[in-house]
Design a protein around this motif. Sequence first.
Motif: not given
Lengths: 51, 845
Positions: B458, B280-281, B278, B461, B490
């Motif tokens: 998930r 990472t972006p 979640l 993402t 997300p």
Amino acid sequence: MESSLYLLVPLSVALVFLIGWVFWRALHGGQFDDLDRPGYSILEDDDPKPK
Amino acid sequence: MQVNMSRHPHPSMLVAGRCALPERQNRPPHMANILAAAPACFHCGAAVLEPRRWRSSVLGAEREFCCAGCEAVAGTIVAGGFEQYYATRSAAALQPQDLPPAAIYDDPDAQRQFAVRSGEHRRIATLILDRIRCAACLWLNEQWLRRLPGLVRVDINYATHRAQVEWDERETRLSRILEAIRAIGYDAWPFDPLRHASLERATRRAALWRLFVAGFGAMQVMMYAIPAYFDGGGTLPPESAQLLRWASLALTLPVIVFSCGPFFAAAWRDLQGRRIGLDTPIALGIAAGFGASVWATVSGSGEVYFDSISMLVFLLLGARYAELLARSRAARGLDRLSRWMPSFALRLSGEAQEKVAAHTLAAGDRVLVPAGERVPADGTVERGCSSADESLLTGESVPVAKAAGSTLIGGSVNVEQPLTMRVTQVGAETAAAAIARLVERAAAARPALVASADRIARVLTYVVVGTALLAYLGSGNPWIAVAVLVVTCPCALALAAPIALTAAAARLLEQGVALTRSGALEALARAGDIVLDKTGTLTTGRLALARTERFGSLGEQDCIALARALEASSRHPIARAFGEGPCAADVSALMNVPGHGVEACVAGRRVRIGQAAFCAELAGSPAPGGGERTAAWLADASGWLARFALEDPLRAGAASLVQSLHAAGLRVHLVSGDAPRVVEALARSLGIASFAGGATPQDKSAFVQRLQGEGRVVAMLGDGLNDAPVLARADVSIAMGNGSEIAQLHSDLVLLGERLGAVPEALAGARRTLRVIGQNFAWALAYNAVALPAAAAGWVGPWEAAVGMAASSFIVVLNALRLAGRGRADSTWKAASTSSFLSRSRSYS
């Protein structure tokens, strides 16, 4: 006039760090742990209990 | 299995000169070169200073370890058959440390605080697992403990890192379990509310500090950005502009390095696990924006966006902080049961009072509970008359009268007068602790609703990162990619259900309903039929005197006094129907004839109470009249005296319960083992159209099964102990709980008081919860469906994206918090202080 910037800008950076340090002290001194209770504590009476 | 780490100090401990956790940045700079060249320890990831000294074969290859401790831990894991841990883990393990001996927790006195007996030789305790890095760690612990001899059960809560273990005292000890956890490099200790509170406080301080750094940095960086904003005609000399850029960089750096730490740490963990999480972006977006701005500053060309980035971080952290507060507020409602036991108690030895720590109390101690204080343990009143506020446990706000012989629940408040009590249960065996355990176990499970939301989040993402990449390639503008990465949320999707469920469970507990299976709320909200049991559920389950029919010259009150005297020593349920009051004196030659009645000599004449046939022998004539009602007869040698009609009275609120269930659109059924005629009469008076009497447990089960066969979702309200099979059959079961029995109940929800009104409340609460979760899902999906294309089209700037994303998750959290009701975090505290204030003012007068 412009040369004063070379003094003031670094000074402002230093000031930010100083304020940050003050906040850090307050935070770890527990001042922000409970923001609700102090408001009610004035309503509590802390007189000693009657015998 | 136990590993002795103390003989081989870890090299990095020697390097750092203290027993710090071996994070690489902690090491002195001059070590960096040596460490960079050295191979990494396969277990903990630290540098190996003495290659080839500690080696072992893991996952089919020879691996190097940094110290004997890591080697031994890896050896233990491999020997146990858990090599898979190394393949699936997403973060290196922490190094084994020197720990205090676990044996102190075997002491029965110490165990009284956190362990409870669940069988003759079985005990249950809640442990906190420490040094957990990722889900694979929890998996490893769970699998490892399952193979331990003597361990009956282990449940690990993935959210709170708490484990509930049950073990057999004959085969193992708690210290062996703790040592087993330590042997694979983790740490565990029994759950202690105080220690937990300090942990929570530390988390909150850290989060607030991060937020402050980001907020203050953002404010100041914005100041530096203003000259550039208003520099329309090139009046700002390039040197000054460059100075301001460097100052912005200097203040953004702590924001990125420190405040964004959690985002980057989470993203890095996910990267190592080769997946997109979640965070990472967000981490990607921040890193890309900051990198581009630093490059522009150093090279003196292009645009800088330090202000946007630090503002973005501030908004994101603000939303996170609010979420943290919301989550702990929701969870606090669940924890409060274990926290409300007072720390001190006044123990009585003879007439002397002694102030002792509450946890040193033992069963059998006599304790004085002053007015306005909390009861330190479960027990019975020995002396005094007062009332107790049990709202903590039952949700019932009216204090319950207490006199000698009444049961006191630990944690309730003694309202009026001082009471002397005898302790029956302490620590983990008290009713409050039992409920806390049940509720905690429910919280450990992940209902299907939450799991599916996680899966969708998930997938989202991956879509986000893909879209950002495409947007960048398509437009060539990195800021569009940053906006895409940041604007989608997300988290809102992942948060939608869990916070709502936690808040709802806390609210239910406040109303006197313990939720013991988290998926039960969903089933309850969907229930179309409810099956009610009669005895002990709609009725109190205790016989009471309904009517007295006199035959002789003796008055009604005299008959009752006579009956009371005869039944005084009897334990039969009928005996209790006569209650307390004036009692005929001078009873002698008391004789109990089991199954028939009691005979005694009262004031010189023989009297019998009991069944008609038994009394007829003495009266010398057959019983006058008769009836189906449960009755007790009273007779002496001269003839019949009275007939006491007894009945099991309806609980207060039984009628309104049926009404509100009808109003909620449920089909109500009454199924009981009682005589069909009694059941029918009751059903008619309550307005229940569907009923069945004379039902055996199998019949009840079949009844529920038939309804389920029609495709109905069936709820069952019954007595937890006697109706266990049919409760298990129903889709969702509600049991009437009663003090000490609560821990043995096997139902999804437990009514902690005797208040039937809690059932429609729970039903309404469950429906509201499901509605809120639905709203949250709808909002999260709609927001993302609009925001993603808008950002990809370049209509959204980076900090507008941050506002949108923060607002999105904030709305979800606030919406879920509505379920916690008007009662805010401090409501329990307020209630407690008000009641103690009231009682204090009363004792002044």
